[in-house]
Scaffold this motif. Structure first.
Motif, PDB file in Angstrom:
ATOM      1  N   ASP A  25       0.822  -1.386   0.005  1.00  0.00           N
ATOM      2  CA  ASP A  25       0.025  -0.085  -0.135  1.00  0.00           C
ATOM      3  C   ASP A  25       0.842   1.384   0.011  1.00  0.00           C
ATOM      4  N   LEU A  26       2.175   1.112   0.403  1.00  0.00           N
ATOM      5  CA  LEU A  26       3.061   2.557   0.712  1.00  0.00           C
ATOM      6  C   LEU A  26       4.275   2.285   0.048  1.00  0.00           C
ATOM      7  N   SER A  27       4.806   3.276  -0.441  1.00  0.00           N
ATOM      8  CA  SER A  27       6.213   3.610  -0.873  1.00  0.00           C
ATOM      9  C   SER A  27       6.901   4.879  -0.288  1.00  0.00           C
ATOM     10  N   ILE A  28       8.026   4.933  -0.617  1.00  0.00           N
ATOM     11  CA  ILE A  28       8.793   6.150  -0.059  1.00  0.00           C
ATOM     12  C   ILE A  28       9.787   6.670  -1.103  1.00  0.00           C
ATOM     13  N   THR A  29       9.825   8.003  -1.514  1.00  0.00           N
ATOM     14  CA  THR A  29      10.742   8.488  -2.326  1.00  0.00           C
ATOM     15  C   THR A  29      11.496   9.667  -1.733  1.00  0.00           C
ATOM     16  N   ASN A  30      12.558   9.890  -2.194  1.00  0.00           N
ATOM     17  CA  ASN A  30      13.353  11.020  -1.605  1.00  0.00           C
ATOM     18  C   ASN A  30      14.172  11.839  -2.474  1.00  0.00           C
ATOM     19  N   ASP A  31      13.758  11.839  -3.678  1.00  0.00           N
ATOM     20  CA  ASP A  31      14.749  12.597  -4.844  1.00  0.00           C
ATOM     21  C   ASP A  31      13.696  13.882  -5.485  1.00  0.00           C
ATOM     22  N   LEU A  32      14.280  14.558  -6.101  1.00  0.00           N
ATOM     23  CA  LEU A  32      13.331  15.800  -6.813  1.00  0.00           C
ATOM     24  C   LEU A  32      12.454  15.409  -7.586  1.00  0.00           C
ATOM     25  N   SER A  33      12.537  14.222  -8.248  1.00  0.00           N
ATOM     26  CA  SER A  33      11.414  13.583  -9.268  1.00  0.00           C
ATOM     27  C   SER A  33      10.104  13.690  -8.852  1.00  0.00           C
ATOM     28  N   ILE A  34       9.779  13.497  -7.373  1.00  0.00           N
ATOM     29  CA  ILE A  34       8.451  13.459  -7.030  1.00  0.00           C
ATOM     30  C   ILE A  34       7.949  15.040  -6.785  1.00  0.00           C
ATOM     31  N   LEU A  35       9.030  15.844  -6.452  1.00  0.00           N
ATOM     32  CA  LEU A  35       8.474  17.164  -6.214  1.00  0.00           C
ATOM     33  C   LEU A  35       8.187  17.679  -7.528  1.00  0.00           C
ATOM     34  N   ALA A  36       9.201  17.447  -8.720  1.00  0.00           N
ATOM     35  CA  ALA A  36       8.744  18.077 -10.073  1.00  0.00           C
ATOM     36  C   ALA A  36       7.330  17.266 -10.456  1.00  0.00           C
ATOM     37  N   ALA A  37       6.984  16.133 -10.289  1.00  0.00           N
ATOM     38  CA  ALA A  37       5.812  15.508 -10.761  1.00  0.00           C
ATOM     39  C   ALA A  37       4.723  16.257 -10.025  1.00  0.00           C
TER      40      ALA A  37
END
Length: 140
Positions: A55-67
């Motif tokens: 149900d959950l994932s974690i991301t810590n790079d700028l690609s998620i902020l850009a998206a």
């Protein structure tokens, strides 16, 4: 502080009307407080995305902020600055129910519902309620 404030400060364009960055940035812990960790549904994946469970994932790079700045990205998410770590089996020790101390941790499985379904105080209440149910279920 919001996720939009952080994104603007690092040069991400937040002017798109579809932007989804106008959300709180939570405090995650002392370590890595200069980095944003985004916990999200697994319907989106970036360069550093790691699944936590189904149900959950974690991301810590700028690609998620850009998206997110373009109205894209995961359907649900929460962001925090920093994280907590335990070293040398400290967490195992703190979770040991045989210790005779007044302080102890309560645990329950991480779910999208508890992570995204409630705000602030109600999220704490629901987390404690679920931890109590989870602990009680372990007895039987």
């Amino acid at each position: 502080m919001t996720l939009q404030d952080v994104s603007e400060n690092i040069g991400i364009d937040v002017s798109d009307p579809r932007s989804r960055l106008d959300v709180p940035l939570y405090y995650g812990g002392l370590h890595g407080s200069h980095r944003v960790q985004v916990i999200h549904t697994p319907d989106w994946k970036g360069l550093t995305t790691v699944p936590i469970n189904k149900d959950l994932s974690i991301t810590n790079d700028l690609s998620i902020l850009a998206a997110l700045s373009l109205g894209e990205g995961p359907s649900k998410f929460r962001a925090c600055a920093g994280y907590v770590t335990w070293e040398d089996r400290t967490l195992d020790y703190q979770l040991d129910n045989s210790r005779n101390e007044n302080h102890r941790w309560e645990i329950a499985p991480a779910t999208a519902d508890i992570t995204f379904g409630y705000e602030e105080e109600e999220q704490w209440r629901q987390s404690l309620f679920r931890a109590a149910h989870f602990t009680t279920a372990q007895w039987f």
